[in-house]
Every structure is written in structure tokens, then in C-alpha cells.
Write a protein that holds these residues in place. Structure first.
Motif, PDB file in Angstrom:
ATOM      1  N   SER A  12      45.572  48.374  39.535  1.00  0.00           N
ATOM      2  CA  SER A  12      45.427  47.082  38.857  1.00  0.00           C
ATOM      3  C   SER A  12      45.673  45.935  39.830  1.00  0.00           C
ATOM      4  O   SER A  12      44.938  44.944  39.842  1.00  0.00           O
TER       5      SER A  12
ATOM      6  N   GLN B 132      42.963  43.017  41.048  1.00  0.00           N
ATOM      7  CA  GLN B 132      43.256  41.583  40.908  1.00  0.00           C
ATOM      8  C   GLN B 132      43.239  40.881  42.260  1.00  0.00           C
ATOM      9  O   GLN B 132      42.749  39.756  42.392  1.00  0.00           O
TER      10      GLN B 132
ATOM     11  N   ARG C  34      39.671  40.314  43.228  1.00  0.00           N
ATOM     12  CA  ARG C  34      39.101  39.202  42.445  1.00  0.00           C
ATOM     13  C   ARG C  34      39.562  37.860  42.989  1.00  0.00           C
ATOM     14  O   ARG C  34      38.763  36.924  43.151  1.00  0.00           O
ATOM     15  N   ASP C  35      40.842  37.745  43.273  1.00  0.00           N
ATOM     16  CA  ASP C  35      41.386  36.486  43.794  1.00  0.00           C
ATOM     17  C   ASP C  35      40.758  36.134  45.133  1.00  0.00           C
ATOM     18  O   ASP C  35      40.393  34.974  45.382  1.00  0.00           O
TER      19      ASP C  35
ATOM     20  N   SER D 193      35.526  38.191  35.861  1.00  0.00           N
ATOM     21  CA  SER D 193      35.517  38.788  37.194  1.00  0.00           C
ATOM     22  C   SER D 193      34.310  38.274  37.979  1.00  0.00           C
ATOM     23  O   SER D 193      33.230  38.088  37.406  1.00  0.00           O
TER      24      SER D 193
END
Length: 665
Positions: free
Chosen positions: A4, A8, A11-12, A56
Motif C-alpha cells: 500500500s 501511494q 502515485r505521489d 490515481s
């Protein structure tokens, strides 16, 4: 948990690179490295669908197909702007501002006016939740799926942003992207697009979001909208929007005076052609949000903003023929049919000649070389004739004397510029035009029924006026050209659903001359039903707010006609809403009955709109300006000095928010 976190983190990082590239025009990594990050994220998301996130960066490639775009009502109306074409117009506008605000010289924010498709974006908890087109200003189409594909629009905000707000901007197509798209079309033998603005606007309504993703669309934001925003001026709002991750044009500038506004206009009149986007003017806004609230709105536009339009592009071309169009009111419009010519990004083949006086004034003749421009950059018009190129034996234009459609002799009322066909109930374009107006989006909004179908219904003898629509059946319309079972059912369902449209819009739909949306609302609110309106006399009508003699006489003429009376009665019998449906508010009282209030300033427990609603819910009336008829001024912080001075001069009581609450109790 590690998986997870990795998703993330990817994505960032991808969002950061997207922001750097599409908003800041800077790049920290190569295209190859970026693609590797995106591929890793796509593979992880596909293998672990439990971590799906609509925001996303992998969702920007599109792929969803939207058959119908839902209509959404804007929480806050998207107004149009008043236009100006000279610096004198701007000076007059500033004088009007100062008159309302008192002895105050406001600051202004100057922004370039980009030529694109307006959009309203809603963010909740920092995530894009909805994107709606401007539509008619009151409602637009939900195009969120397509908007997510535009890489300069952040899906997740950064920094300290409000929990919920709207932001407005223009979806545009950069000139380089537009040229690239056209080159590719020409290479495969397809016709190129006509101009960037129309291409951008059309892209938003494509059904396949993957096709939208392939187009190099961009979004330039210009206004944050919401309650309790963390800034006091428009210019501060632009800076906050940049900090949150939005692409706000850096050309925006703060002007301390109208002379500085003129400097901005003059600079960009020269340098606008160096920009990567199309722009046709400058938008000037009062910078203080408090002053904006004080100034308010007209029926169509904010008083605190104005657009300065640069001089229209002009071209010359040959006038081949003059034809005449008949409108729904019977008005005749002469049209020039031209040698096709490129003008302001579009191919122009026709131009309005307005009326017989305009043809006479310019001495426009068939065969002339004429100068054409786009009035307000929208409707082409002829502005002059090149007499040096006039053909020998040229004949003066003789304006038609009879209707080109039904051959009835035309009339011209004293004091009016246009000729009219008086055959109101027998002239086909007038009949079809009235029905088209009746079914239009701002009127009865009948889904599944367009202008083409109306013409087919009329030619088939199925309708002769808009009341006939409510007698149609599926069996009646099935034989029409390109009409299948499902579309026939949708049409009839749309007609039946229109019976729910409220009275004010039905009144607008009737097509009474001079009764537009705003006037229809005033009349519906005052008379409550069509019977009361039909009984009203001239003096009674003129007493209604904003109703003058011209409108009043038109209403009398409409309801004095026997055929109109029959049509209105039929509509009523079919169940169309010809009276106002009163919505009962359980908290409403009549404590403020007969009292008129003016609201000014910023309040602690109410927004201004909430305060106005409380006044109306309790029987009071809200005025826009202080007069001898005003009973109370409800004053908050930063009340405009001009209003305070006027209230004092007229001895109008000025009460606080707490005093108002006490009145209700």
C-alpha cells in the motif's frame, strides 16, 4: 502495508512529475523514466484491485464510455461577462463602481481572456469530485470522466486547502497541439478542425474518454468559489490556487488604478500573439471580495467584472447573393452569402446584414467586395464596402416586399428597424420556430426532441402549434425519418416529463415577444398563474417590477388573441404547469410582512444568501439598493460607506445581525 505504501509513493511521485511538466513546464526526469514509474503503478493496481483509487494518475488514460451526460445544476450560477470595446467604456464602468462603493478607488486584477470552454471543478477533501460545463449558466453537463484525462488538472491537491470548494477555468487547446492534430488529420485524408476553441469544447462531450485523453487539452483556472475562503482578494485567491496545484496563468497582474489597467491592455494587445493559446481580450475584476459582494450582479453578469475585447479581425471578400430568413416572431433578417474566407479561426460563408436600414446605409449590393468582421468575435457582420472594386452596372439592392416563405406582404411598424411577416399562424418558419423555442433547454427542455424532428413533425401534419405535442403517441412519430422504437418512446416520455417544468419556464416557453427568462420569472412570481396574468390590465402590468409599457402591451396582445387563449387552455388541460406550485417552508412566518430590507457587509452567523432567504421566508422583501421605500438595512462588518451615508440621509434604520435575529424572535 508495504505494498500500500509503495502504491501511494508511486502515485505521489507521478503526480509531482505531472505537475512539474504540465503546470510548471519543467521536467526532472526523462520520458522513459516517467513511463517506467507509470508502468510499475499500473501493474501493481491491476494485481491488487483492492487499492483502486479514481484519482490515481493511471486513470488519466481514459477508457470509460459515456452515452449520455447528466445535467447538473450549478450550486452558484456561472454568469456571463459584460463586454467593453474602448477605454472610455472602462472609465464609465469605474465611475459606476465608485458611485456604489462610495469614495473608494478599488484595486483591480487583470487577466487575459482565454478563448476556450468554461468549466466548473468541485473538490472535496482535496480530491476532484465533479466537473461540469458552463451550459446555460444555471446548469451544465457532468463531464468528470473526460476532465480526469487532462493532465494539468490536479486529481489530488497539495498544501492547506478548504475542505470543499469550486474552481472555475477554461478548457483550451494550445495552438501547437491544435496544429499537430490538424497535420495528422490531413495526412490521413480527413478534413482539419476549424479552430481551437470549438475543438476544445467538442472534446468535452466525446463519449470515449480514451479519445479525450489523446487530445492535448489544457486547463487554465481563474476563480475560486466557495464559502469562508482563506483569502480576502481575488489576486490572493489566484496565488492560493497555484499553491494547491492548479495551473493559473502567470500573466495575471494587480492594478492599483485604471491607468495601470490600460498599461496591461496595451502591453498584451502587442504581445498576445506570442502566447501559446488564443486570447481575445482582458478581464478586469474588482480585487476585493468584499467589494465584489457589495456590487453584486445584474440579471446576466457581475457588476464587479468586465471584459475588454481587442479590436476584431477584419477581412475582405465577395458578396454573391442576399437571402432572407424568417424568425419565430416573423422578423425578417437579411443574410449575405459570401465567398468563403478565413476569419478569426473559422471559415465564414455568411454574414448578417441586420435590416433594410443597414443595407441602405452602407449601400450594400450583390457583387460588392465587402469588409467582414466578427462582432464580439462571434457573429460575422459586414462593416463596409470597397467601392473602388464595385462592378460596373451594379444595381442598388431592393429590399423584399413579401415573405420569402409564405409570400404574405411584409409590414414595418413605426419606429422599428425590422420588417415582419404578419402571417403569425400560417407561416411555416414562424410556427416551427415557436415550437423549437418551446422545447428548448431553458424553456420546456424536452429530451429526445430537436429542431430537425420538429420540422419533420410539422411537415407530416402532426403538429401546428406547441400544444399539439401533448397529443402525440409513439405510433404517430414512428413513421418519421430516422425514428426507431426506442427513440420514439424517448420522445414521448420527454414530452410527458415536461409537464413537471415550473410555471416561470412555461411562461418563457410560450414565446411572448419581449418576455425573456428574467421577465417571465417576475411575471410568474407576481401573478402566480396564467389566468391572473391573462386578466391583468396595462396599468397593473406596468406596476410589476421591471415591466415597462412595451412588455406590458406585448403580454396584452398575446392573451388577447383567441388562438393563443385556446392553446394555453389546451396546455392546461394536458397538465402543463401554468401556475406556481408553492413550496411550504415549515419555519416560514409572516413576521416581516410588508417590510423591505437591504443587506450589506459580512456576517458572522449567516452568509448573505442565507440572510436574504431568511427575510423572504418570513414574509419580507429584499431590495438591491437603499431608497425611501427601504424599512431596514442589515449591516455587517465592512459595510460600504456609500450605503451607510445613503441610509443616514434617508433616515433608514441600520440594524445589526443580532438585531435582525431579535426581529425574527
Amino acid at each position: 502495508m508495504e505494498l500500500s505504501n509503495r502504491i501511494q509513493a508511486l502515485r505521489d511521485e507521478i503526480n509531482r512529475h505531472n505537475y512539474n511538466y504540465y503546470v510548471l513546464d519543467q521536467s526532472e526526469i526523462s520520458d522513459f523514466d516517467f513511463d517506467m514509474l507509470l508502468n510499475e503503478l499500473q501493474q501493481l493496481e491491476q494485481a491488487h484491485p483492492e487499492f483502486f483509487d479514481a484519482n490515481s494518475p493511471t486513470q488519466r488514460v481514459g477508457g470509460m464510455v459515456t452515452r449520455n451526460f447528466n445535467t447538473v445544476v450549478h450550486e452558484q450560477r456561472m454568469y456571463s461577462l459584460d463586454n467593453s470595446y474602448s477605454k472610455e467604456d472602462l472609465i464609465d464602468w469605474e465611475k459606476r463602481l465608485i458611485k456604489v462603493l462610495g469614495n473608494v478607488n478599488p484595486e483591480f486584477t487583470c487577466e487575459l481572456k482565454y478563448d476556450g470552454a468554461s468549466i466548473n471543478l468541485t473538490y472535496e477533501d482535496g480530491k476532484l469530485s465533479k466537473a461540469v460545463t458552463r451550459g446555460d449558466g444555471f446548469q451544465g453537463d457532468d463531464v468528470t470522466v473526460n476532465i480526469r484525462t487532462i493532465r494539468s488538472i490536479p486529481l489530488q491537491l497539495k498544501g492547506d486547502y478548504p475542505s470543499r470548494f469550486d474552481i472555475r477555468g477554461e478548457i483550451i487547446l494550445p495552438l501547437s497541439g491544435f496544429e499537430k492534430m490538424n497535420r495528422e488529420l490531413v495526412e490521413i485524408g480527413e478534413a482539419p478542425y476549424s479552430n481551437p476553441r470549438n475543438t476544445a469544447s467538442g472534446s468535452l462531450k466525446l463519449q470515449d474518454s480514451a479519445e479525450v485523453a489523446r487530445r492535448p487539452l489544457d486547463c487554465l483556472l481563474y476563480a475560486v468559489v466557495g464559502n469562508k475562503l482563506p483569502f480576502n482578494t481575488h489576486f490572493e485567491g489566484l496565488q492560493h490556487a497555484r499553491d494547491w496545484g492548479f495551473k493559473v496563468p502567470k500573466e495575471a497582474q494587480l492594478a492599483k488604478s485604471m491607468q495601470e489597467v490600460f498599461g496591461f491592455i496595451d502591453y498584451w494587445d502587442v504581445h498576445r500573439h506570442e502566447l501559446p493559446y488564443e486570447t481575445d481580450g482582458v478581464v478586469i475584476k474588482v480585487n476585493s471580495l468584499h467589494y465584489q459582494e457589495e456590487l453584486g450582479y445584474t440579471a446576466k453578469a457581475p457588476r464587479w467584472a468586465i471584459a475588454y475585447k481587442y479590436k476584431s479581425e477584419q477581412v475582405s471578400t465577395r458578396l454573391h447573393t442576399i437571402s432572407y430568413q424568417v424568425g419565430r416572431t416573423g422578423a425578417i433578417t437579411p443574410v449575405a452569402n459570401l465567398e468563403p474566407v478565413q476569419l478569426a479561426g473559422t471559415i465564414v460563408k455568411r454574414a448578417s446584414l441586420h435590416n433594410a436600414d443597414q443595407i441602405e446605409k452602407l449601400d450594400i449590393r450583390v457583387g460588392d467586395e465587402v469588409y467582414v468582421e466578427k462582432g464580439g468575435e462571434i457573429i460575422p457582420k459586414i462593416i463596409a464596402v470597397d467601392l473602388s472594386k464595385r462592378p460596373p452596372h451594379s444595381e442598388k439592392t431592393a429590399y423584399i416586399t413579401h415573405c420569402p416563405e409564405c409570400h404574405t406582404e411584409l409590414i414595418r411598424n413605426p419606429g422599428e428597424a425590422q420588417h415582419y411577416c404578419p402571417n403569425f399562424y400560417g407561416c411555416p418558419p414562424q410556427i416551427i420556430g415557436r415550437i423549437e423555442h418551446f422545447i428548448s433547454r431553458k424553456a420546456m427542455d424536452i429530451e429526445g426532441l430537436g429542431g430537425e424532428t420538429v420540422a419533420l413533425l410539422y411537415k407530416a401534419g402532426l403538429v401546428h402549434n406547441y400544444a399539439d405535442l401533448y397529443e402525440l403517441s409513439v405510433e404517430d412519430v414512428l413513421p418519421l425519418e430516422r425514428m426507431a422504437q426506442k427513440s420514439a418512446e424517448n420522445l414521448i416520455n420527454g414530452i410527458n416529463k415536461s409537464k413537471e417544468i415550473p410555471f416561470e419556464r412555461v411562461l418563457f416557453a410560450l414565446g411572448i415577444r419581449y418576455v425573456g427568462e428574467t421577465v417571465a420569472k417576475k411575471l410568474a412570481k407576481h401573478y402566480k398563474n396564467s389566468d391572473a396574468l391573462a386578466r391583468a390590465g396595462l396599468a397593473d402590468l406596468i406596476l410589476v417590477d421591471e415591466i415597462g409599457e412595451r412588455i406590458a402591451r406585448s403580454v396584452l396582445e398575446f392573451f388577447g388573441n383567441d388562438e393563443n387563449k385556446t392553446i394555453v387552455q389546451r396546455l392546461k388541460d394536458f397538465g402543463v404547469q401554468l401556475e406556481t406550485v408553492e413550496r411550504i417552508n415549515p419555519d416560514a412566518t409572516d413576521k416581516l410582512q410588508g417590510k423591505t430590507f437591504v443587506v450589506s457587509g459580512v456576517f458572522e452567523n449567516y452568509s448573505r444568501d442565507e440572510l436574504k432567504k431568511a427575510i423572504e421566508d418570513n414574509g419580507g422583501k429584499v431590495g438591491s439598493s437603499i431608497s425611501a421605500k427601504t424599512d431596514f438595512v442589515v449591516a455587517g462588518d465592512n459595510m460600504g460607506p456609500a450605503k451607510l451615508e445613503k441610509a443616514t440621509k434617508l433616515n433608514v434604520p441600520v440594524i445589526s445581525e443580532a438585531d435582525f435575529t431579535q426581529l425574527l424572535q
